[in-house]
Write a protein that holds these residues in place. Structure first.
Motif, PDB file in Angstrom:
ATOM      1  N   ASN A  73     -25.643 -32.427  19.711  1.00 17.92           N
ATOM      2  CA  ASN A  73     -26.446 -33.581  20.144  1.00 17.92           C
ATOM      3  C   ASN A  73     -26.651 -34.664  19.090  1.00 17.92           C
ATOM      4  N   VAL A  74     -25.893 -34.592  18.005  1.00 17.39           N
ATOM      5  CA  VAL A  74     -26.128 -35.631  16.993  1.00 17.39           C
ATOM      6  C   VAL A  74     -25.287 -36.878  17.293  1.00 17.39           C
ATOM      7  N   PRO A  75     -25.875 -38.067  17.108  1.00 19.26           N
ATOM      8  CA  PRO A  75     -25.092 -39.276  17.375  1.00 19.26           C
ATOM      9  C   PRO A  75     -24.210 -39.695  16.187  1.00 19.26           C
ATOM     10  N   ASN A  76     -24.608 -39.291  14.977  1.00 26.94           N
ATOM     11  CA  ASN A  76     -23.906 -39.766  13.773  1.00 26.94           C
ATOM     12  C   ASN A  76     -23.646 -38.628  12.796  1.00 26.94           C
ATOM     13  N   ALA A  77     -22.620 -38.783  12.004  1.00 27.70           N
ATOM     14  CA  ALA A  77     -22.372 -37.823  10.919  1.00 27.70           C
ATOM     15  C   ALA A  77     -21.673 -38.568   9.779  1.00 27.70           C
ATOM     16  N   PHE A  78     -21.841 -38.049   8.578  1.00 25.52           N
ATOM     17  CA  PHE A  78     -21.220 -38.678   7.410  1.00 25.52           C
ATOM     18  C   PHE A  78     -20.394 -37.674   6.628  1.00 25.52           C
ATOM     19  N   TYR A  79     -19.246 -38.129   6.183  1.00 26.56           N
ATOM     20  CA  TYR A  79     -18.412 -37.324   5.287  1.00 26.56           C
ATOM     21  C   TYR A  79     -18.401 -38.056   3.951  1.00 26.56           C
ATOM     22  N   ILE A  80     -18.774 -37.356   2.898  1.00 19.83           N
ATOM     23  CA  ILE A  80     -18.794 -38.033   1.597  1.00 19.83           C
ATOM     24  C   ILE A  80     -18.000 -37.249   0.546  1.00 19.83           C
ATOM     25  N   GLY A  81     -17.509 -37.977  -0.436  1.00 21.57           N
ATOM     26  CA  GLY A  81     -16.769 -37.352  -1.522  1.00 21.57           C
ATOM     27  C   GLY A  81     -16.307 -38.439  -2.480  1.00 21.57           C
ATOM     28  N   ARG A  82     -15.734 -38.020  -3.576  1.00 22.88           N
ATOM     29  CA  ARG A  82     -15.180 -38.978  -4.535  1.00 22.88           C
ATOM     30  C   ARG A  82     -13.710 -38.644  -4.780  1.00 22.88           C
ATOM     31  N   GLY A  83     -12.938 -39.654  -5.168  1.00 25.98           N
ATOM     32  CA  GLY A  83     -11.522 -39.423  -5.487  1.00 25.98           C
ATOM     33  C   GLY A  83     -10.771 -38.907  -4.264  1.00 25.98           C
ATOM     34  N   LEU A  84      -9.975 -37.872  -4.476  1.00 32.26           N
ATOM     35  CA  LEU A  84      -9.181 -37.324  -3.370  1.00 32.26           C
ATOM     36  C   LEU A  84     -10.083 -36.849  -2.230  1.00 32.26           C
ATOM     37  N   ASP A  85     -11.250 -36.321  -2.564  1.00 30.29           N
ATOM     38  CA  ASP A  85     -12.180 -35.875  -1.518  1.00 30.29           C
ATOM     39  C   ASP A  85     -12.572 -37.014  -0.579  1.00 30.29           C
ATOM     40  N   TYR A  86     -12.691 -38.205  -1.137  1.00 32.70           N
ATOM     41  CA  TYR A  86     -13.043 -39.364  -0.307  1.00 32.70           C
ATOM     42  C   TYR A  86     -11.914 -39.650   0.689  1.00 32.70           C
ATOM     43  N   ARG A  87     -10.670 -39.516   0.213  1.00 32.86           N
ATOM     44  CA  ARG A  87      -9.529 -39.747   1.124  1.00 32.86           C
ATOM     45  C   ARG A  87      -9.487 -38.683   2.218  1.00 32.86           C
ATOM     46  N   VAL A  88      -9.791 -37.462   1.869  1.00 33.17           N
ATOM     47  CA  VAL A  88      -9.836 -36.390   2.877  1.00 33.17           C
ATOM     48  C   VAL A  88     -10.959 -36.688   3.872  1.00 33.17           C
TER      49      VAL A  88
END
Ligand code: F6R
Length: 365
Positions: free
Chosen positions: A220-235
Motif C-alpha cells: 500500500n505504499v505510494p512511494n519508495a526510494f533507492y539510494i546509493g553512491r557510485g556503482l550502487d547509485y547506478r544499480v
C-alpha cells in the motif's frame, strides 16, 4: 513454457546464472584472457579508442550506466551514456576514434536504431550489445556482441540487464589489455571474479523467500526510494525502474549524497528506503545518509556486505551479500531488487509479465 514458474519474469530471474555463463564463458580463453575471436571482433577495433558513448533506452540504458561507472574507474577512459531518444536529435560529440556502444535486448528499439544510424555517420567503431540474433541493430552495427540470454518474454527486463552488464566487463578487460591499461595478470584476475558471478547469484536466489516476505509491507505504499553512491547509485536506477514498471509504485533512485539537496523532504514515517551500501570507499558516507532517512521515519532495507547489523537505528531489514570487489556487487544487488519488484507486483495482484501501457519492444516513436 513457464516450466512450473507462475510468471515468465520469475523464470527469467532464475535463468540469470545460466544466461551469464553463456555470455561470459565463450569470451574467456583457456589462459583466462578476453577473447572475441568467435564474435569476429579484431583487437584492432579496440585500439585508438579515445572515448566511449553508450546509447540505449530503459533497462539497457541503466546497464550502460553501470558499465560507465566500472569502465571509468577501472580504465580511466571517458564514457558518456546517452538516452537514445535524446542522442538522435542532438549534435553528437563524437569522432572517428570514439566507440559507440548501442545496447538493446530486442535489437529493434527504434530510437536506439536511429541513434546507431546517426553515430555511424561519425565513426565506424560502433558495437552492438544485443540479445536477439539477426535483429536490425545487430545487422547495422560494425560489430556485434550477442548476449546469448535466450528469449526474454516478460516485459520487465531482468536477465537481459545482467548479461548486458557482464558484456561491459568483458569489453573492459579487452580494451584494458589492448590499450595497455590493464596487465595480463590484472585482466585474468578481473575475469576470474566475473566468472564467480553466476554462482553468487545462485546464492542470492536461495534467499528468495526472505525477500518475498519483506515485500508484504510494500503493497500500500505510494512511494519508495533507492539510494546509493557510485556503482550502487547506478544499480538503484535499474532497481527503481523494476519497481515502478510492474508494481505502479512511484520509485526514485537517488545518489545518497544528493538527498539533503531536496529529496529528504519527501521522507516521512514508513516511506521505504532501499539503501545499497556495497561500495567500500563510500560505505561510511552512505551509512550516515541512511541514518538521516531513518531519523525521519523511513523504513530502511539495507543491502551491504556486513554480516550482521545489530544497531536498530540503521535499518529495519538487512540483506547481506558476501564480500566482493566494489565493481562486482552489481550482479547480486540487482537480483535482490528484481525480486523486490516482482513480489511487490504479485502481492498487488498485478500480472508482472504484462504491466499496463507497456510493450516488450518499442518499434514506434
Ligand atoms: C524495462 C524494459 C525496457 C527496455 C527498453 C529497451 O524493464 O524492459 O526499459 O529495456 O525498452 O529495450 P531494448 O533493450 O529491447 O532496446
Amino acid at each position: 513454457q513457464k516450466e512450473g514458474y507462475p510468471h515468465y519474469m520469475i523464470k527469467e530471474i532464475h535463468e540469470q546464472p545460466q544466461a551469464l555463463v553463456r555470455t561470459i564463458e565463450p569470451r574467456i580463453n583457456p589462459d583466462n584472457l578476453p577473447d572475441f575471436s568467435a564474435d569476429g571482433i579484431p583487437d584492432s577495433f579496440f585500439e585508438n579508442c579515445s572515448d566511449i558513448t553508450v546509447v540505449a533506452c530503459g533497462t539497457a540504458l541503466y546497464a550502460g550506466m553501470a558499465g560507465k561507472n566500472m569502465i571509468q574507474n577501472v580504465l580511466g577512459i571517458p564514457v558518456s551514456v546517452a538516452i537514445a531518444s535524446e542522442f538522435r536529435y542532438e549534435r553528437p560529440v563524437i569522432n572517428e576514434n570514439s566507440m559507440v556502444i548501442v545496447t538493446s535486448q530486442s535489437g529493434e528499439t527504434i530510437d536506439t536504431l536511429e541513434a546507431l544510424r546517426l553515430a555511424r555517420q561519425y565513426t565506424h567503431k560502433t558495437l552492438a550489445i544485443v540479445n536477439v540474433k539477426g535483429s536490425s541493430i545487430a545487422r547495422e552495427s560494425d560489430q556485434v556482441l550477442y548476449t546469448h540470454a535466450g528469449p526474454e518474454i516478460a516485459v520487465a527486463s531482468t536477465k537481459a540487464y545482467s548479461v548486458q552488464v557482464a558484456s561491459f566487463y568483458l569489453l573492459a578487460a579487452k580494451i584494458g589489455l589492448v590499450q595497455g591499461k590493464m596487465t595480463k595478470k590484472e585482466a585474468q584476475n578481473f575475469l576470474a571474479t566475473l566468472k564467480e558471478m553466476p554462482g553468487r547469484i545462485e546464492t542470492v536466489l536461495s534467499h528468495e523467500k526472505r525477500i518475498q516476505d519483506l515485500t508484504d509491507r510494500f503493497t500500500n505504499v505510494p512511494n519508495a526510494f533507492y539510494i546509493g553512491r557510485g556503482l550502487d547509485y547506478r544499480v538503484a536506477m535499474e532497481a527503481a525502474l523494476k519497481l515502478k514498471e510492474i508494481s505502479y509504485i512511484h520509485a526514485e533512485a537517488y545518489a545518497a549524497g544528493e538527498l539533503k539537496h531536496g529529496t529528504i523532504s519527501l521522507i516521512d514515517d514508513g516511506v521505504p528506503v532501499i539503501a545499497l551500501a556495497t561500495q567500500h570507499k563510500v560505505y561510511s558516507k552512505v551509512i550516515s545518509n541512511i541514518r538521516e532517512t531513518k531519523a525521519r521515519g523511513a523504513y530502511v532495507i539495507l543491502i551491504s556486505e556486513d554480516k550482521k547489523i545489530t544497531d536498530p537505528t540503521i535499518c529495519d531489514v538487512h540483506f547481506s551479500i558476501p564480500k566482493v570487489d566494489d565493481i562486482f556487487s552489481v550482479f547480486e544487488s540487482i537480483v535482490i531488487c528484481q525480486l523486490i519488484g516482482y513480489y511487490t507486483s504479485v502481492n498487488k495482484g498485478i500480472n508482472p509479465d504484462q504491466p499496463r501501457n507497456l510493450a516488450k519492444s518499442v518499434t514506434v516513436e
